[in-house]
Design a protein around this motif. Structure first.
Motif, PDB file in Angstrom:
ATOM      1  N   LEU A  38      -8.182 -63.034 -12.608  1.00 53.94           N
ATOM      2  CA  LEU A  38      -8.151 -62.296 -11.353  1.00 53.94           C
ATOM      3  C   LEU A  38      -8.491 -60.846 -11.614  1.00 53.94           C
ATOM      4  O   LEU A  38      -8.320 -60.343 -12.725  1.00 53.94           O
ATOM      5  CB  LEU A  38      -6.808 -62.435 -10.648  1.00 53.94           C
ATOM      6  N   CYS A  39      -9.020 -60.206 -10.576  1.00 54.88           N
ATOM      7  CA  CYS A  39      -9.377 -58.795 -10.698  1.00 54.88           C
ATOM      8  C   CYS A  39      -9.375 -58.154  -9.322  1.00 54.88           C
ATOM      9  O   CYS A  39      -9.491 -58.826  -8.305  1.00 54.88           O
ATOM     10  CB  CYS A  39     -10.730 -58.626 -11.369  1.00 54.88           C
ATOM     11  N   SER A  40      -9.245 -56.856  -9.314  1.00 54.64           N
ATOM     12  CA  SER A  40      -9.297 -56.076  -8.086  1.00 54.64           C
ATOM     13  C   SER A  40     -10.745 -55.657  -7.847  1.00 54.64           C
ATOM     14  O   SER A  40     -11.415 -55.163  -8.764  1.00 54.64           O
ATOM     15  CB  SER A  40      -8.424 -54.832  -8.236  1.00 54.64           C
ATOM     16  N   LEU A  41     -11.225 -55.852  -6.635  1.00 55.45           N
ATOM     17  CA  LEU A  41     -12.584 -55.411  -6.321  1.00 55.45           C
ATOM     18  C   LEU A  41     -12.659 -53.892  -6.281  1.00 55.45           C
ATOM     19  O   LEU A  41     -13.630 -53.309  -6.738  1.00 55.45           O
ATOM     20  CB  LEU A  41     -13.031 -55.994  -4.976  1.00 55.45           C
ATOM     21  N   ALA A  42     -11.618 -53.249  -5.774  1.00 58.69           N
ATOM     22  CA  ALA A  42     -11.612 -51.793  -5.658  1.00 58.69           C
ATOM     23  C   ALA A  42     -11.403 -51.095  -6.995  1.00 58.69           C
ATOM     24  O   ALA A  42     -11.911 -49.997  -7.213  1.00 58.69           O
ATOM     25  CB  ALA A  42     -10.533 -51.356  -4.677  1.00 58.69           C
ATOM     26  N   ASN A  43     -10.655 -51.721  -7.899  1.00 61.21           N
ATOM     27  CA  ASN A  43     -10.331 -51.098  -9.192  1.00 61.21           C
ATOM     28  C   ASN A  43     -10.798 -51.945 -10.364  1.00 61.21           C
ATOM     29  O   ASN A  43     -10.136 -51.997 -11.396  1.00 61.21           O
ATOM     30  CB  ASN A  43      -8.820 -50.866  -9.291  1.00 61.21           C
ATOM     31  N   TYR A  44     -11.943 -52.597 -10.224  1.00 66.27           N
ATOM     32  CA  TYR A  44     -12.453 -53.467 -11.279  1.00 66.27           C
ATOM     33  C   TYR A  44     -12.623 -52.721 -12.597  1.00 66.27           C
ATOM     34  O   TYR A  44     -12.371 -53.269 -13.666  1.00 66.27           O
ATOM     35  CB  TYR A  44     -13.791 -54.087 -10.845  1.00 66.27           C
ATOM     36  N   ASP A  45     -13.004 -51.467 -12.531  1.00 62.57           N
ATOM     37  CA  ASP A  45     -13.235 -50.683 -13.745  1.00 62.57           C
ATOM     38  C   ASP A  45     -11.969 -50.456 -14.563  1.00 62.57           C
ATOM     39  O   ASP A  45     -12.030 -50.085 -15.733  1.00 62.57           O
ATOM     40  CB  ASP A  45     -13.880 -49.336 -13.401  1.00 62.57           C
ATOM     41  N   LYS A  46     -10.794 -50.742 -13.988  1.00 62.68           N
ATOM     42  CA  LYS A  46      -9.538 -50.570 -14.720  1.00 62.68           C
ATOM     43  C   LYS A  46      -9.137 -51.814 -15.495  1.00 62.68           C
ATOM     44  O   LYS A  46      -8.172 -51.787 -16.255  1.00 62.68           O
ATOM     45  CB  LYS A  46      -8.438 -50.161 -13.761  1.00 62.68           C
ATOM     46  N   GLY A  47      -9.858 -52.926 -15.298  1.00 60.05           N
ATOM     47  CA  GLY A  47      -9.585 -54.123 -16.084  1.00 60.05           C
ATOM     48  C   GLY A  47      -9.446 -55.386 -15.259  1.00 60.05           C
ATOM     49  O   GLY A  47      -9.411 -55.343 -14.036  1.00 60.05           O
ATOM     50  N   ILE A  48      -9.367 -56.499 -15.974  1.00 56.14           N
ATOM     51  CA  ILE A  48      -9.195 -57.815 -15.376  1.00 56.14           C
ATOM     52  C   ILE A  48      -7.998 -58.477 -16.024  1.00 56.14           C
ATOM     53  O   ILE A  48      -7.553 -58.070 -17.096  1.00 56.14           O
ATOM     54  CB  ILE A  48     -10.453 -58.696 -15.565  1.00 56.14           C
ATOM     55  N   SER A  49      -7.496 -59.518 -15.385  1.00 54.58           N
ATOM     56  CA  SER A  49      -6.411 -60.289 -15.968  1.00 54.58           C
ATOM     57  C   SER A  49      -6.929 -61.688 -16.264  1.00 54.58           C
ATOM     58  O   SER A  49      -7.606 -62.295 -15.430  1.00 54.58           O
ATOM     59  CB  SER A  49      -5.238 -60.376 -15.000  1.00 54.58           C
ATOM     60  N   LEU A  50      -6.609 -62.187 -17.450  1.00 53.27           N
ATOM     61  CA  LEU A  50      -7.005 -63.520 -17.867  1.00 53.27           C
ATOM     62  C   LEU A  50      -5.782 -64.303 -18.286  1.00 53.27           C
ATOM     63  O   LEU A  50      -4.882 -63.761 -18.926  1.00 53.27           O
ATOM     64  CB  LEU A  50      -7.977 -63.453 -19.049  1.00 53.27           C
ATOM     65  N   LYS A  51      -5.748 -65.568 -17.950  1.00 59.37           N
ATOM     66  CA  LYS A  51      -4.658 -66.436 -18.345  1.00 59.37           C
ATOM     67  C   LYS A  51      -5.067 -67.139 -19.643  1.00 59.37           C
ATOM     68  O   LYS A  51      -6.179 -67.624 -19.770  1.00 59.37           O
ATOM     69  CB  LYS A  51      -4.400 -67.458 -17.251  1.00 59.37           C
ATOM     70  N   CYS A  52      -4.150 -67.199 -20.594  1.00 55.18           N
ATOM     71  CA  CYS A  52      -4.433 -67.880 -21.854  1.00 55.18           C
ATOM     72  C   CYS A  52      -3.139 -68.437 -22.431  1.00 55.18           C
ATOM     73  O   CYS A  52      -2.047 -68.089 -21.980  1.00 55.18           O
ATOM     74  CB  CYS A  52      -5.107 -66.929 -22.852  1.00 55.18           C
ATOM     75  N   ALA A  53      -3.279 -69.288 -23.404  1.00 54.26           N
ATOM     76  CA  ALA A  53      -2.095 -69.852 -24.070  1.00 54.26           C
ATOM     77  C   ALA A  53      -1.383 -68.743 -24.857  1.00 54.26           C
ATOM     78  O   ALA A  53      -2.045 -67.885 -25.440  1.00 54.26           O
ATOM     79  CB  ALA A  53      -2.510 -70.979 -24.996  1.00 54.26           C
ATOM     80  N   PRO A  54      -0.051 -68.762 -24.878  1.00 57.06           N
ATOM     81  CA  PRO A  54       0.679 -67.719 -25.601  1.00 57.06           C
ATOM     82  C   PRO A  54       0.477 -67.819 -27.107  1.00 57.06           C
ATOM     83  O   PRO A  54       0.148 -68.818 -27.645  1.00 57.06           O
ATOM     84  CB  PRO A  54       2.149 -67.970 -25.239  1.00 57.06           C
TER      85      PRO A  54
END
Length: 54
Positions: A38-54
């Protein structure tokens, strides 16, 4: 990477869908109904979040 390139990268994965389940700004990518990014369209330049195994 620009948001258009990130979106294209996610959507070429088999079975990927995109939606805005939270609000009009948070873009969510899912496979099989499960969120993987998931990511913010307005603040994409600040990063994205990714789900992964711990």
């Amino acid at each position: 990477m620009h948001i258009e390139a990130f979106r294209t990268y996610c959507l070429v994965k088999p079975g990927t869908t995109e939606e805005f389940p939270f609000d009009d700004d948070t873009l969510v990518f899912k496979v099989g109904g499960k969120m993987f990014s998931l990511c913010s369209l307005a603040n994409y330049d600040k990063g994205i979040s990714l789900k992964c195994a711990p």
